[in-house]
Enzyme design. Structure first.
Site, PDB file in Angstrom:
ATOM      1  N   GLY A 129       0.804  -1.220   0.000  1.00  0.00           N
ATOM      2  CA  GLY A 129       0.000   0.000   0.000  1.00  0.00           C
ATOM      3  C   GLY A 129       0.834   1.265   0.000  1.00  0.00           C
ATOM      4  CG  ASP A 184      -3.225 -16.642   8.464  1.00  0.00           C
ATOM      5  OD1 ASP A 184      -4.125 -15.843   8.126  1.00  0.00           O
ATOM      6  OD2 ASP A 184      -3.449 -17.842   8.713  1.00  0.00           O
ATOM      7  CB  ALA A 211      -7.525  -0.944   5.295  1.00  0.00           C
ATOM      8  CE1 TYR A 212     -12.654  -5.843  -0.332  1.00  0.00           C
ATOM      9  CE2 TYR A 212     -13.527  -3.619  -0.188  1.00  0.00           C
ATOM     10  CZ  TYR A 212     -13.480  -4.849  -0.811  1.00  0.00           C
ATOM     11  OH  TYR A 212     -14.257  -5.083  -1.916  1.00  0.00           O
ATOM     12  CB  THR A 213      -8.947   1.157   0.805  1.00  0.00           C
ATOM     13  OG1 THR A 213      -8.137   0.632  -0.255  1.00  0.00           O
ATOM     14  CG2 THR A 213      -8.172   1.094   2.114  1.00  0.00           C
ATOM     15  CB  THR A 238     -11.260   5.922   7.416  1.00  0.00           C
ATOM     16  OG1 THR A 238     -11.897   6.729   6.412  1.00  0.00           O
ATOM     17  CG2 THR A 238     -12.301   4.971   7.968  1.00  0.00           C
ATOM     18  CE1 TYR A 273     -12.075   1.621   4.213  1.00  0.00           C
ATOM     19  CE2 TYR A 273     -13.076   3.802   4.282  1.00  0.00           C
ATOM     20  CZ  TYR A 273     -11.957   2.995   4.406  1.00  0.00           C
ATOM     21  OH  TYR A 273     -10.759   3.537   4.733  1.00  0.00           O
ATOM     22  CE  LYS A 317      -9.947   1.602   8.417  1.00  0.00           C
ATOM     23  NZ  LYS A 317      -8.594   0.975   8.380  1.00  0.00           N
ATOM     24  CD1 TRP A 369     -11.109  12.499   1.897  1.00  0.00           C
ATOM     25  CD2 TRP A 369     -10.856  14.320   0.636  1.00  0.00           C
ATOM     26  NE1 TRP A 369     -12.333  13.084   1.763  1.00  0.00           N
ATOM     27  CE2 TRP A 369     -12.211  14.204   0.990  1.00  0.00           C
ATOM     28  CE3 TRP A 369     -10.456  15.408  -0.133  1.00  0.00           C
ATOM     29  CZ2 TRP A 369     -13.183  15.111   0.583  1.00  0.00           C
ATOM     30  CZ3 TRP A 369     -11.423  16.325  -0.534  1.00  0.00           C
ATOM     31  CH2 TRP A 369     -12.769  16.179  -0.186  1.00  0.00           C
TER      32      TRP A 369
END
Length: 291
Positions: free
Chosen positions: A10, A35, A59-61, A100, A124, A128, A150
Site C-alpha cells: 500500500g 496470516d 485495509a480493504y479500501t 478513517t 467500509y 473500520k 483523502w
C-alpha cells in the site's frame, strides 16, 4: 527497535519504508508474509521478528466494492484487526492502527473531534469502526488509532494520480463539489505513524494536512500545479457537480473534516502543512520519478 508494518504493497507502508531512523528497523509485511486471520500465527511471527511495535497500514479500501463484498471487507477491516490486537496483547507490544474519516456520518458542519460519536454510513466505514472497537477491547492501553482522510502518494492508485491521467486523456471532467474534507499526503501520515510507534502515544488521534477542500477544489489544484510543473501540457475544463449528479454504490460523508487538536500535545515536533503545499511537494517527487 524493530517496527513491523502490515500492508507493504500500500501507499502508506511504502512511504513508511522510505523513512530512516537511527537504531530502528522497519520491517514491511504483506499478505503472503503474515496470516492476519490466525492469532497464534501472528504472535509467533512478531516474536520471530523481535517486534517492538506494529503499524497496521493494511485495509480493504475499495469503498464502493465493499457494498457488494461486506464479508471480505469485515474480514480485513475488522476481524483481522481484532486478531492483530490480540496478538500484540499476547506478546505485550504496541499497535498503531490507521482508521478513517468514514467512521463519521458527515452530517456535522464542524470538524469531528476524537470524542465525537461514530456513525458510519457505508460498509467500509462500518467495518473500520468495528476494527476500532476491537482494538479498544483487546489492547486498550497499548494502542494508538490514527484517523485520516483523502490519502494520496506517488505510490499506488489514488485520486491525484487518477486525475492526472484523466486530465491527459479526456476533453473535460466533472468533479463533485459538495463533499468536503482534507487531502492528506501519505508521507506526512507515515511520519506520524512512526512517531506513535516509537513513543508512548496512546488513544485516538486525527491527522490530516491543514485546510479543507471539496473534491472539485482538489482536482482544480491538481491541474494547476501539474501544468505549472510540466506534468500536463494542456488545460481541460473541470465542471463542479453535486453528489446527486454522480451516484455511487457507497454513500460518502458530505463533511468529514477532522479536528486535529490532540496532535499538538502528542506530536509536539510534527509540523502540519497546508494540503496544497503538500500536494506541490508530492508532484515534484512524481515528476522526478517519471523523468
Amino acid at each position: 527497535m524493530n517496527i513491523v508494518v502490515i500492508g507493504k504493497s500500500g501507499q502508506l507502508a511504502s512511504e513508511i519504508a522510505k523513512l530512516s531512523v537511527d537504531d530502528t528497523n522497519i520491517i514491511c509485511l504483506g499478505r503472503l508474509d503474515i496470516d492476519l486471520l490466525n492469532v497464534d500465527s501472528i504472535s509467533e511471527k512478531l516474536i520471530d521478528l523481535a517486534a517492538n511495535a506494529v503499524i497496521n497500514a493494511s485495509a480493504y479500501t475499495a469503498v464502493d466494492l465493499a457494498e457488494t463484498e461486506p464479508e471480505q471487507t469485515y474480514l480485513l477491516n475488522s476481524e483481522a484487526v481484532g486478531n492483530l490486537s490480540m496478538a500484540c496483547a499476547n506478546v505485550k507490544i504496541k499497535l498503531v492502527h490507521v482508521s478513517t474519516d468514514f467512521v463519521f456520518d458527515g452530517k456535522s458542519n464542524l470538524p469531528y473531534s476524537v470524542n465525537d460519536t461514530v456513525n458510519p454510513i457505508s460498509v467500509y466505514g462500518a467495518s473500520k469502526a468495528e476494527g476500532e472497537k476491537l482494538i479498544q477491547k483487546y489492547l486498550p492501553e497499548q494502542s494508538c488509532i490514527i484517523r485520516t482522510s483523502w490519502v494520496y502518494s506517488t505510490f499506488g492508485n489514488n485520486f491525484v494520480k487518477t486525475m492526472i491521467r484523466f486530465m491527459a486523456e479526456k476533453p473535460e471532467l466533472s468533479i463533485i463539489s459538495d463533499q468536503i474534507g482534507t487531502p492528506t499526503f501519505a508521507g506526512g501520515l507515515a511520519k506520524i505513524c512512526l512517531h506513535a510507534a516509537m513513543n508512548n502515544t496512546r488513544g485516538i488521534h486525527h491527522y490530516t494536512d491543514n485546510g479543507v477542500a471539496s473534491w472539485y477544489d482538489f482536482a482544480v489544484a491538481i491541474q494547476e500545479l501539474a501544468i505549472e510543473k510540466g506534468l500536463l501540457d494542456k488545460v481541460i475544463p473541470i465542471k463542479a457537480i453535486g453528489t446527486k449528479d454522480y451516484p455511487t454504490p457507497a454513500t460518502r460523508p458530505n463533511y468529514s473534516v477532522l479536528d486535529k487538536s490532540t496532535l499538538k500535545e502528542q506530536f509536539p515536533n510534527i509540523e502540519l502543512m497546508h494540503w496544497r503545499k503538500q500536494l506541490s511537494k508530492m508532484l515534484d517527487v512524481l515528476k522526478l520519478e517519471l523523468s
